[in-house]
Design an enzyme around this catalytic site. Structure first.
Site, PDB file in Angstrom:
ATOM      1  N   SER A 565       0.842  -1.183   0.000  1.00 17.63           N
ATOM      2  CA  SER A 565       0.000   0.000   0.000  1.00 17.63           C
ATOM      3  C   SER A 565       0.892   1.252   0.000  1.00 17.63           C
ATOM      4  O   SER A 565       1.675   1.434  -0.925  1.00 17.63           O
ATOM      5  CB  SER A 565      -0.956  -0.042   1.189  1.00 17.63           C
ATOM      6  OG  SER A 565      -2.020   0.864   1.021  1.00 17.63           O
ATOM      7  N   ASP A 643      -8.316  -5.371  -5.961  1.00 22.34           N
ATOM      8  CA  ASP A 643      -7.891  -4.236  -5.149  1.00 22.34           C
ATOM      9  C   ASP A 643      -8.460  -2.969  -5.770  1.00 22.34           C
ATOM     10  O   ASP A 643      -7.942  -2.458  -6.757  1.00 22.34           O
ATOM     11  CB  ASP A 643      -6.368  -4.155  -5.090  1.00 22.34           C
ATOM     12  CG  ASP A 643      -5.876  -3.068  -4.142  1.00 22.34           C
ATOM     13  OD1 ASP A 643      -6.715  -2.315  -3.603  1.00 22.34           O
ATOM     14  OD2 ASP A 643      -4.652  -2.971  -3.941  1.00 22.34           O
ATOM     15  N   HIS A 675      -7.005  -5.908  -1.595  1.00 16.23           N
ATOM     16  CA  HIS A 675      -5.809  -5.182  -1.170  1.00 16.23           C
ATOM     17  C   HIS A 675      -4.851  -6.093  -0.405  1.00 16.23           C
ATOM     18  O   HIS A 675      -3.664  -5.830  -0.337  1.00 16.23           O
ATOM     19  CB  HIS A 675      -6.235  -3.997  -0.304  1.00 16.23           C
ATOM     20  CG  HIS A 675      -5.210  -2.909  -0.189  1.00 16.23           C
ATOM     21  ND1 HIS A 675      -4.622  -2.322  -1.277  1.00 16.23           N
ATOM     22  CD2 HIS A 675      -4.673  -2.291   0.900  1.00 16.23           C
ATOM     23  CE1 HIS A 675      -3.764  -1.382  -0.879  1.00 16.23           C
ATOM     24  NE2 HIS A 675      -3.773  -1.357   0.433  1.00 16.23           N
TER      25      HIS A 675
END
Length: 704
Positions: A565, A643, A675
């Site tokens: 991320s 995601d 994700h």
């Protein structure tokens, strides 16, 4: 019931090549009497994952959830267990092969409501606390989750995502229309979607124009006595659709059972993708009348009535549009309508909140310098004090007599178990020991917390995790992690996705810094990353790397970095700004600010962090793609089709860039993950691919 093996498959599949030799050699340096082995991937699958402790009304028992991984079926399975609060042997209450979770005691203690997909879709069930067969309470076509009892035990509220255009109709008619629409979509050979506004998808799921509404169903003797009733009809959600604004059950019954307070998402609907303005509402369950309680332009959430009915406690932020603003604990006076903060000078984020039975104090969890203590505050306010310290403590519950706090406690060395302590914090002890037997045979080194000077002399905390059998006279390759968020932190907490103990068991030293933007170190520290993603935080990280290079046990010629991320973003920023690392691992990282803005779902995040592309000068100043000409470090990229937070195009663009430039790179693509990588077999492949890649670049010189 599916067989629940504590360990499946080859236990040694991830102890690869020279790393196995290095780990074995390290263990050889330990005492010959110590026969413990390093942590292995299948140990992660064998761990019982405990969560959601709930104290019974008589104060004698705790209901909680145990989740296990089933690698053969490539999924997880959750069941409800009971344990004596005073200590003793736990017993399993449910045993379906699917998910039984979210247990909630009836006020008389005879029943436990829970959500389960044992029948295919999630529905609400009841089971007698002394055992027996579970009884299905709902059969709603749009599923039912998060049961909450009314204080008189006559009603259960729950959440269901429905098509709002049918929500004003009587239940049978609306449910039939919902079912018809869902069936038509499922059976249609055309899978196209016609979209007319933003937030059309979230995290890993398509919204499909549905709204999460609150329903109430009457129950007697373990059975529903009427149809569920939608008490929040209309084109608006009655619980937060983003976990950013949620702290658990985001709605609650009043003590007399006549009203339900809840958290409504922003309006108008067309602007909710860039607004954070959640407000509290209260609905009268007899008349259906809804009343807005808060008008703060930032987020208000998680209402909790005091047992005496005089107050509603809730969490609130101050700055509109900023999802990482400080969460304060607020108190709403139901008689006069006034609101005041109980934590005006408490410089951390208030998370889950629970009332003391006497309505004079509240307990909550909040981060503090990479740990998460439990705290208490009285209704006088501004007197928060620490109750339980060290490690990470969460999901607090209070016994009916107010004398005991029950909570989940975990660390970097051990997964969560259920603990108890006195209301004053004394007598801390475990209620469960579900994983003691497994960990008795595993060797791990306790993490070390250090501090160093970052940009401008700011003090930065960092965790160091060393391999089992660590020998300070030897040198080890380093793996340097960067956390996501970016407003998050590496806590003293266990992880089933990025587990530093498992990486260290491959023969690496792990460094986990908490630079600018990290939560738990004061709101000013959090704020200093916004609009500066590659600035001070980058300097903080390089200072942490320099600190590690100075350690005599670190081989500075064999260093890698990895992150997901925002951490993945920083790997991409490293690509253009440092050659310190032999290789990088980018998981679901941001690569191009312009395309990220157009494809992500929660625009409020991008707009606060960087601005609006066509309005903000320098919007893409810190966008990694602008520095692609400097990319030269070998890079493993992992990205997932589902995601929707950092969409797949970010990873594909990075991979294309590296391949076109001739930089050694690989792309690991998961079509069925969001994700995070959650399915057991996918997780195994994720770990194996990363460990093979790291071994390729961090092996000692001359090793084949």
């Amino acid at each position: 019931m599916i067989h629940k093996s504590s360990r499946t498959g080859c236990r040694h599949c991830l102890r690869l090549g020279w790393l196995s030799v290095l780990a074995a050699a390290s263990l050889g340096a330990a005492s010959g009497a110590d026969r413990a082995r390093p942590l292995e991937f299948d140990d992660l699958l064998g761990i019982q994952r405990l969560s959601d402790p709930q104290v019974s009304p008589d104060g004698h028992s705790i209901a909680y959830v145990v989740t296990r991984a089933d690698k053969a079926e490539n999924r997880t399975d959750s069941d409800i267990w009971l344990a004596p609060l005073a200590g003793g042997e736990p017993r399993q209450l449910t045993a379906s092969p699917k998910h039984d979770r979210h247990p909630r005691w009836s006020p008389d203690g005879k029943w436990i409501a829970f959500e389960s997909n044992r029948g295919g879709s999630f529905q609400i069930y009841l089971i007698a606390a002394d055992g027996g067969e579970a009884r299905q309470v709902t059969t709603i076509s749009t599923e039912a989750t998060q049961p909450v009892w009314s204080p008189d035990g006559r009603r259960v509220a729950f959440v269901s995502a429905v098509f709002p255009e049918f929500s004003e109709k009587p239940f049978k008619e609306s449910d039939e229309l919902n079912k018809k629409k869902l069936d038509e979509r499922e059976k249609s050979k055309t899978k196209a979607r016609l979209i007319s506004r933003l937030l059309y998808r979230h995290w890993d799921s398509w919204v499909d124009d549905k709204r999460q509404h609150l329903f109430v169903v009457s129950v007697t003797n373990g059975a529903a006595t009427d149809d569920p009733r939608d008490v929040t009809p209309g084109d608006r959600d009655a619980v937060p659709t983003s976990t950013t604004f949620s702290a658990g059950d985001d709605f609650a019954f009043s003590p007399d059972g006549k009203k339900l307070a809840y958290t409504a998402t922003p309006v108008p609907a067309r602007e909710e993708a860039w607004l954070t303005n959640h407000d509290l509402y209260e609905v009268d369950l007899d008349t259906g009348e809804r009343r807005q309680l808060t008008t703060n332009p930032a987020a208000d959430a998680f209402p909790r009535y005091s047992p005496d009915g005089k107050w509603i406690a809730y969490r609130a932020q101050s700055r509109a549009g900023f999802e990482a603003d400080r969460w304060q604990l607020m108190l709403y006076d139901r008689a006069g309508g006034q609101t005041r903060s109980l934590t005006p000078h408490f410089d951390s984020w208030v998370e889950t909140v629970v009332w003391a039975p006497d309505s004079r104090a509240l307990y909550f969890d909040a981060e503090e310098k990479a740990v998460k203590p439990l705290w208490s505050v009285t209704i006088n306010g501004n007197d928060a004090r620490k109750v339980v310290d060290k490690e990470v403590n969460a999901e607090p519950a209070v016994s009916p007599d107010g004398k005991t706090i029950v909570f989940a406690r975990q660390s970097l060395s051990r997964p969560a178990e259920i603990f108890r302590a006195s209301a004053g914090g004394d007598g801390l002890q475990p209620v469960t020991r579900a994983n003691d037997a497994l960990f008795a045979g595993i060797s791990m080194v306790e993490p070390e917390s250090v501090w160093y000077a970052g940009a401008g002399g700011a003090q930065i905390q960092m965790w160091i995790v060393k391999p089992p059998g660590f020998d300070p006279a030897k040198t080890y390759p380093l793996v340097f992690w960067v956390h996501g968020g970016p407003q998050g932190a590496f806590m003293d907490a266990w992880s089933y996705r990025w587990n530093p103990q498992l990486w260290a068991a491959q023969g690496y030293v792990l460094a986990l810094p908490n630079p600018r933007g990290s939560s738990g170190f004061g709101q000013k520290f959090v704020d200093e990353i916004s609009h500066d993603w590659g600035g001070q935080v980058f300097a903080d990280l390089l200072a942490g790397l320099e600190y590690m290079e100075k350690q005599r046990y670190v081989d500075g010629s064999r260093m890698a970095a990895a992150g997901a991320s925002y951490g993945g973003y920083m790997m991409n920023w490293f690509q253009g700004h440092t050659t310190k690392f032999k290789t990088l691992v980018t998981h679901c990282g941001v690569f191009n600010f312009q395309t990220m803005y157009g494809c992500t779902e929660e625009l409020w995040f991008d707009e606060w962090e960087h601005g609006i592309p066509w309005e903000t000068p320098g919007f893409d100043k810190f966008s990694p793609d602008r520095f692609a000409g400097e990319f030269k470090t070998p890079n493993l990229i992992i990205h997932n089709e589902l995601d929707f937070r950092v969409p797949i195009g970010q990873g594909l663009s990075l991979f294309t860039t590296l391949q076109r430039k001739g930089v050694p790179s690989k792309l690991l693509y998961f079509p069925d993950e969001g994700h995070w990588v959650l399915k057991p077999q996918n997780s195994e492949l994720w770990h194996r691919t990363i460990f093979e890649w790291l071994a390729q670049y961090l092996k000692p010189e001359g090793t084949k």
